[in-house]
Structures are given as C-alpha cells and as structure tokens.
Design an enzyme around this catalytic site. Structure first.
Site, PDB file in Angstrom:
ATOM      1  CG  PHE A 125      -1.899   1.217   1.048  1.00 40.38           C
ATOM      2  CD1 PHE A 125      -2.861   1.230   0.061  1.00 40.38           C
ATOM      3  CD2 PHE A 125      -1.735   2.350   1.828  1.00 40.38           C
ATOM      4  CE1 PHE A 125      -3.663   2.361  -0.145  1.00 40.38           C
ATOM      5  CE2 PHE A 125      -2.528   3.473   1.629  1.00 40.38           C
ATOM      6  CZ  PHE A 125      -3.492   3.476   0.650  1.00 40.38           C
ATOM      7  CB  THR A 126       0.454   4.549  -1.585  1.00 43.54           C
ATOM      8  OG1 THR A 126      -0.701   4.785  -0.765  1.00 43.54           O
ATOM      9  CG2 THR A 126       0.005   4.140  -2.976  1.00 43.54           C
ATOM     10  CG  ASP A 174      -3.145  -1.723   6.651  1.00 43.70           C
ATOM     11  OD1 ASP A 174      -4.195  -1.352   7.218  1.00 43.70           O
ATOM     12  OD2 ASP A 174      -2.640  -1.095   5.703  1.00 43.70           O
ATOM     13  CE  LYS A 194      -8.558   4.375   4.279  1.00 44.44           C
ATOM     14  NZ  LYS A 194      -7.462   5.219   4.781  1.00 44.44           N
ATOM     15  NE  ARG A 240      -4.614   3.992  -5.572  1.00 42.00           N
ATOM     16  CZ  ARG A 240      -4.234   4.586  -4.419  1.00 42.00           C
ATOM     17  NH1 ARG A 240      -4.729   4.229  -3.277  1.00 42.00           N
ATOM     18  NH2 ARG A 240      -3.335   5.537  -4.423  1.00 42.00           N
ATOM     19  CG  PHE A 271      -1.077   8.596  -5.475  1.00 41.36           C
ATOM     20  CD1 PHE A 271       0.038   7.965  -4.954  1.00 41.36           C
ATOM     21  CD2 PHE A 271      -2.157   8.829  -4.644  1.00 41.36           C
ATOM     22  CE1 PHE A 271       0.076   7.576  -3.612  1.00 41.36           C
ATOM     23  CE2 PHE A 271      -2.134   8.436  -3.316  1.00 41.36           C
ATOM     24  CZ  PHE A 271      -1.012   7.815  -2.802  1.00 41.36           C
TER      25      PHE A 271
HETATM   26  O1  PLI Z   1      -5.008   7.534   5.015  1.00 43.28           O
HETATM   27  P1  PLI Z   1      -4.494   7.047   6.344  1.00 43.28           P
HETATM   28  O2  PLI Z   1      -3.201   7.675   6.720  1.00 43.28           O
HETATM   29  O3  PLI Z   1      -5.489   7.131   7.438  1.00 43.28           O
HETATM   30  O4  PLI Z   1      -4.232   5.464   6.196  1.00 43.28           O
HETATM   31  C1  PLI Z   1      -3.309   4.932   5.311  1.00 43.28           C
HETATM   32  C2  PLI Z   1      -3.777   3.599   4.814  1.00 43.28           C
HETATM   33  C3  PLI Z   1      -3.189   2.470   5.286  1.00 43.28           C
HETATM   34  N1  PLI Z   1      -3.562   1.254   4.831  1.00 43.28           N
HETATM   35  C4  PLI Z   1      -4.537   1.089   3.924  1.00 43.28           C
HETATM   36  C5  PLI Z   1      -4.896  -0.281   3.474  1.00 43.28           C
HETATM   37  C6  PLI Z   1      -5.193   2.190   3.415  1.00 43.28           C
HETATM   38  O5  PLI Z   1      -6.167   2.011   2.520  1.00 43.28           O
HETATM   39  C7  PLI Z   1      -4.799   3.505   3.839  1.00 43.28           C
HETATM   40  C8  PLI Z   1      -5.369   4.660   3.290  1.00 43.28           C
HETATM   41  N2  PLI Z   1      -6.131   4.593   2.222  1.00 43.28           N
HETATM   42  C9  PLI Z   1      -6.669   5.570   1.514  1.00 43.28           C
HETATM   43  C10 PLI Z   1      -6.455   7.004   1.807  1.00 43.28           C
HETATM   44  C11 PLI Z   1      -7.485   5.184   0.393  1.00 43.28           C
HETATM   45  O6  PLI Z   1      -8.031   6.057  -0.297  1.00 43.28           O
HETATM   46  O7  PLI Z   1      -7.622   3.971   0.174  1.00 43.28           O
END
Ligand code: PLI
Length: 463
Positions: A129-130, A220, A263, A387, A454
């Site tokens: 993951f990024t 994660d 999320k 993506r 991105f």
């Molecule tokens: O955006 P954060 O810093 O609260 O979390 C980073 C993050 C970590 N792990 C995973 C699996 C994610 O999907 C993630 C953040 N994802 C975003 C911002 C997304 O748009 O999917």
C-alpha cells in the site's frame, strides 16, 4: 436466513436524518475543472464533484450515536475519558492489549516502521500500500510482495486473492535471513488488489510459518470487518460465526496492528497503533509524543476518539456490513452486466476498472488509468482514483517508474452515504465512457513531486 429470504430485495439498515446537497455542473465546466486540476482527480475541488468515489477514507456518514458521542468529548490534554473508551473498544473488539492513538493510519505506520525496521531490512507483505511501503522505505527497509500470483490477475476469480504465497515467503526468509525481516506486513481486504480478502486458513498457515522463524506479524487492519464479511460468505466453517468473532480471530493471529480508522471504523479522522508486546508499546508510546500528540490523544480530539469507539462497535454489526459490501457488489454487478472489464471477484470497498483492458490503445507510460479517471469525471462528475503506474511511484534505487501488473481506477464507495440511485448513475456513466473508450487520449507528467506522487502530480494530454 432461508434461501427464499436471501433472494428477496433488501435495503440499507438505516434511514436518512440529515442531507448534504450535491450539484452537477455542466460538461463544459467539468472539462475546465479537470484541465485546471492537471487531470488529477485529487486536485479537483469537491464542490465541482457530483458523486465522489475518490475514496472511502474519512468520507463515511456517522450515525446518530456517533454524533451524540461527539458531544461527550472530554478535551483534556491528558487522560481524556474518551481515550479510555477507545482503548476499551479496541481491546474488546480486536483483542490487542495496548493502544497508541494516532491522527490517522500513516501516523501509526510511521511509528511502527521507525521502531521495528533497520537499514537493509526486508519487509514482506501481501501487496504494497502506498503510504505503508513509503514508511517502510523511509525507515531503510525494502518491501517484498509475497501475495499469491492470482492477485495480480484482474480476471482470476480466486475467492481469497489476498492470501500469502507461503513458498515466496519462506524462500525470502531463507535467502535474506529471519534476522533481516523485522515483521510480516499483512493487510486484510487488500486495497491495491481490488479490496480482496485473506482467508483464515491462510492466515493460520502464515502464523505457523512465521512463528517457526520468530517473525512477528503486523496487521494493517484498516478494512478488517470487510475481510471478515468475505470469510463468512466464502470460507468453510464460518457461515454461522459472527463478524465480531471473525474480526477478533483474525486479530488474534497477529502481534500488532496499524489502523486507519477512517475506513471500517466509520469516522472522518483517526487511527491507532495496537500492540501486544509491552516493551515495543512503551517505545511507541514515547515516540507518539514527538510526532502526533500526547499518548492519550495522539492527534485526535476527545470527541473524535469517542466517535471512533462507537464506530468500532458499529463496524462489526451484521446488517451494516452486509449493506456496505452489498452496495459495492450491486455496482460491480451492474458493470459486469454492461460488459465493462473490472477486477474479479468484486471487492469490498470499491469497484476497480481494468484500465489496461479498457484502453488497450494506451501503453502504461501513457497513464491509462489516470486518463480514464479524468474522462469519467468529465462524463458525469463522478470522481474516482487512479490505482496504477502513477500510484506505484518510482523505484528508489533506479529512479524508474514501477510498472504494476494492475492498472486500475477505483470507484470507492463511502459507507452509508450514497443511495442505489447514485450507483445507477455511476454505472450508466461508466458504461458510456466504456462505449466511447477509443477516444480517450493518454497523459504525460507535467509536475511530479518526490513522495506519493499520485496525490499532487499534474498531467498534460498527449496525442
Ligand atoms: O489515510 P491514512 O493515513 O489514514 O491510512 C493509510 C492507509 C493504510 N492502509 C490502507 C490499506 C489504506 O487504505 C490507507 C489509506 N487509504 C486511503 C487514503 C485510500 O483512499 O484507500
């Protein structure tokens, strides 16, 4: 539920109490807006977006209980009552012993990476993951993908595409030495693979293998409840186990977790690092005061922690998770029926369009997914996220683009926000763009920042 009942229509397990108007600007205005945004959907103003499927991160609707909790914020600098509620929720629902609150997921990733990774270490994981990978690299480590090969094939219908390939993992351990592998990084509901789950059986095997070599697992857990839903649906022996218990069992097979609470946990901001090891926890607790805030708030307001504690309990509710993933399945099925190539099986938090298949006339250097996202916005004001090669960034050693096998755009569904009618509009728009796909032109970088490009890159049209 009986088979007949299962076939009947069902609706969202809530009713709407407050609304936020959205508006659709004209096509001409949308063309101007995306050009001004450098063809990057992250750089659009949200007021110019009709249906915002950029991300499910921090964009969900809170419940009346959560909003009531917001009024119970204890904004003390130290020892806020809400922190103790949050700690209790994490211990109850996830089973981890110690909690370090952070402002969001990447705050937790920063701390765990700095504490556990030393220079020249290797960090295996089930697809990158990024932000996770960047923090591993900034700490001196190299990420190694040990996900099963099926995950890189958008058409493969494997029910658990986030599974770890045990052979890949064990040969890495043998080649590099267990002492150079600080932990295994496991994500539930793997984002970059298309929101795909890991099975409990695989997780148990991975646990046994890593224990043999003394390697801990850091989880994660950003979308763990969504992963649990797929286990319940697809894995033998889990049909009658509650989502709550499946989530708890997943966590029990790992040593610690980073969480973006924006999320699964249904809040607009927040996160945490959870750990079982006391010594590591003490170090993390000390580090959080440098970068995030005191160890009883870590960058969140008291009210945010209260909303999060409540959100955690709501995230494992059976009706909620069924409707949440169900809405994603509804959109995905509409696109499959319209013949649009998407990642199969349909994921948990979004539908991922296969830009390589949709735009075969563009090479990956012409940034097909970025271009497709811009085109979709122009068609109906629907905002999605690239993506693909842009998200994958550059190899830090060679400076070359990383070329991922998956070149996708993600239609990410916020939780409890949009209706079935919104999904219908999105499906119509995607079908229209698909029909006119030959007209989509490629893009080239106009501006490229050093990290997580991105988010802020700008592009220009070519051809
Ligand atoms: O955006 P954060 O810093 O609260 O979390 C980073 C993050 C970590 N792990 C995973 C699996 C994610 O999907 C993630 C953040 N994802 C975003 C911002 C997304 O748009 O999917």
């Amino acid at each position: 539920m009986s088979p007949e009942e299962n076939k009947r229509s069902w609706a969202e397990p809530y009713k709407i109490k407050m609304v936020e108007p959205v508006r659709m600007i004209s096509r001409q205005e949308r063309e101007k807006a995306i050009e001004e945004a450098g063809y990057n959907t992250f750089l659009l103003r949200s007021r110019d977006v009709y249906i915002d499927l950029l991300t499910d991160s921090g964009t969900s609707a809170m419940s009346d209980r959560q909003w009531a909790g917001m009024m119970m914020g204890d904004e003390a600098y130290a020892g806020s009552e809400n922190f103790y509620h949050l700690e209790e929720a994490i211990q109850t629902y996830y089973g981890y012993k110690h909690v370090v609150p952070t402002h969001q997921g990447r705050g937790a990733e920063h701390i765990i990476s700095q504490l556990m990774i030393k220079k020249n270490d290797f960090v295996p994981g089930n697809m990158y993951f990024t932000t996770t990978k960047l923090h591993q690299e900034l700490a001196g480590g190299t990420f190694v993908d040990v996900i099963i090969d099926e995950a890189h094939d958008p058409e493969d219908e494997h029910p658990f595409k986030a599974n770890i390939d045990l052979n890949k993992l064990e040969s890495l351990i043998k080649n590099k030495g267990a002492e150079n592998i600080p932990y295994l990084s496991i994500a539930t509901s793997v984002n970059m693979a298309g929101g795909q789950p890991i099975s409990m059986a695989n997780l148990k095997e991975v646990r046994a293998l890593t224990q043999k070599y003394g390697i801990p697992i850091i989880h994660d857990m950003t979308r763990v409840a969504e992963n649990a839903y797929f286990i319940k649906q697809r894995e033998e022996g889990y049909a009658d186990v509650s989502i709550k218990d499946i989530v708890y069992e997943i966590c029990s097979l790992t040593d610690g977790a980073t969480m973006s609470a924006k999320k699964d946990a249904l809040v607009n901001i927040g996160g945490f690092l959870a750990l079982n090891d006391e010594e590591l926890f003490r170090k993390a607790q000390n580090m959080v005061v440098i970068y995030e805030g005191l160890h009883t708030y870590g960058g969140m307001a008291g009210r945010d922690m209260e909303a999060l504690a409540i959100g955690i309990s709501e995230s494992v509710d059976e009706d909620h998770i069924r409707a949440r993933v169900g809405q994603v399945q509804y959109l995905g099925q509409k696109l499959i029926d319209a013949g649009v190539p998407i990642v199969r099986p349909i994921g948990s938090h979004g539908v991922f369009l296969d830009a390589k298949k949709i735009l075969p006339h563009l090479s990956q250097d012409q940034l097909p997914a970025q271009s497709l996202a811009a085109t979709l916005y122009i068609d109906a004001g629907v905002r999605s996220m690239e993506r693909g090669v842009v998200s994958a960034g550059r190899n830090p050693e060679t400076g070359e683009h990383n070329y991922p096998a998956l070149e996708l755009i993600r239609l990410t569904i916020p939780r409890r926000v949009y209706t079935q009618a919104h999904m219908d509009v999105v499906a119509e728009s995607v079908a229209m763009v698909y029909k006119n796909r030959e007209q989509v032109k490629g893009l080239a970088f106009d501006y490229e920042p050093e990290y997580l490009r991105f988010f802020q890159s700008r592009f220009k049209q070519i051809g």
